[in-house]
Design a protein around this motif. Structure first.
Motif, PDB file in Angstrom:
ATOM      1  N   ARG A 107      44.222  67.236  50.952  1.00  0.00           N
ATOM      2  CA  ARG A 107      44.588  67.496  49.559  1.00  0.00           C
ATOM      3  C   ARG A 107      43.429  68.193  48.851  1.00  0.00           C
ATOM      4  O   ARG A 107      42.271  67.860  49.074  1.00  0.00           O
ATOM      5  N   VAL A 108      43.741  69.171  48.003  1.00  0.00           N
ATOM      6  CA  VAL A 108      42.719  69.871  47.226  1.00  0.00           C
ATOM      7  C   VAL A 108      43.037  69.765  45.747  1.00  0.00           C
ATOM      8  O   VAL A 108      44.166  69.499  45.360  1.00  0.00           O
ATOM      9  N   GLY A 109      42.040  69.979  44.931  1.00  0.00           N
ATOM     10  CA  GLY A 109      42.228  69.933  43.482  1.00  0.00           C
ATOM     11  C   GLY A 109      40.963  69.464  42.817  1.00  0.00           C
ATOM     12  O   GLY A 109      39.996  69.070  43.469  1.00  0.00           O
ATOM     13  N   ARG A 110      40.958  69.492  41.513  1.00  0.00           N
ATOM     14  CA  ARG A 110      39.755  69.148  40.761  1.00  0.00           C
ATOM     15  C   ARG A 110      39.297  67.715  41.008  1.00  0.00           C
ATOM     16  O   ARG A 110      38.120  67.414  40.943  1.00  0.00           O
ATOM     17  N   CYS A 111      40.222  66.819  41.291  1.00  0.00           N
ATOM     18  CA  CYS A 111      39.861  65.417  41.512  1.00  0.00           C
ATOM     19  C   CYS A 111      39.816  65.057  42.992  1.00  0.00           C
ATOM     20  O   CYS A 111      39.461  63.943  43.341  1.00  0.00           O
TER      21      CYS A 111
END
Length: 149
Positions: A107-111
């Motif tokens: 999973r990727v993303g800011r968090c």
């Protein structure tokens, strides 16, 4: 067949048709049922590396997962940092005349920072990145769980 610097380390971004790219696309479509979301195709020559990075801003609404299909003709080391900050090393080693194949889903993303890097010791490494939706990623995970139970 063209290539240009990828921007993270010494990998090259592939453009146009390439035999390994076609092979990876077939695997993604036939075996993993992934037909869209291709993000990039990278070539790592011998001695190349990708600096530590987290793909933090690479997600788009509805596409929060990254799938990488890698084909290696020599030896490479994939490094990532786990939830505790421990560096984990995974070797990718091909037998003479037989490329190795690896698939990685995260999973990727800011968090969801998943710091990772790659170092190619010998041979070539081709890496093909896909952006996936939650639904597609959940389907892949469910299939993997059923397959390896």
């Amino acid at each position: 067949r063209r290539a240009c610097p990828a921007g993270v380390g010494t990998a090259w971004r592939l453009r146009g048709h390439f035999s390994y790219e076609a092979q990876a696309r077939k695997v993604a479509q036939r075996r993993l049922n992934v037909t869209d979301g291709r993000r990039n195709a990278l070539l790592y020559p011998p001695g190349a590396h990708a600096a530590w990075h987290a793909n933090t801003f690479d997600s788009t609404p509805g596409n929060n997962w990254r799938l990488y299909l890698a084909i290696t003709t020599g030896n490479a080391t994939f490094l990532f940092s786990d939830e505790n900050g421990t560096t984990v090393r995974l070797r990718e080693s091909a037998r003479p005349g037989t490329p190795s194949f690896a698939a990685r889903l995260f999973r990727v993303g800011r968090c969801d920072r998943r710091w990772h890097s790659i170092v190619v010791d010998s041979g070539l490494r081709f890496s093909f990145g896909y952006m996936l939706s939650d639904k597609t990623a959940a389907g892949l995970i469910a299939r993997a769980v059923r397959t390896y139970k």
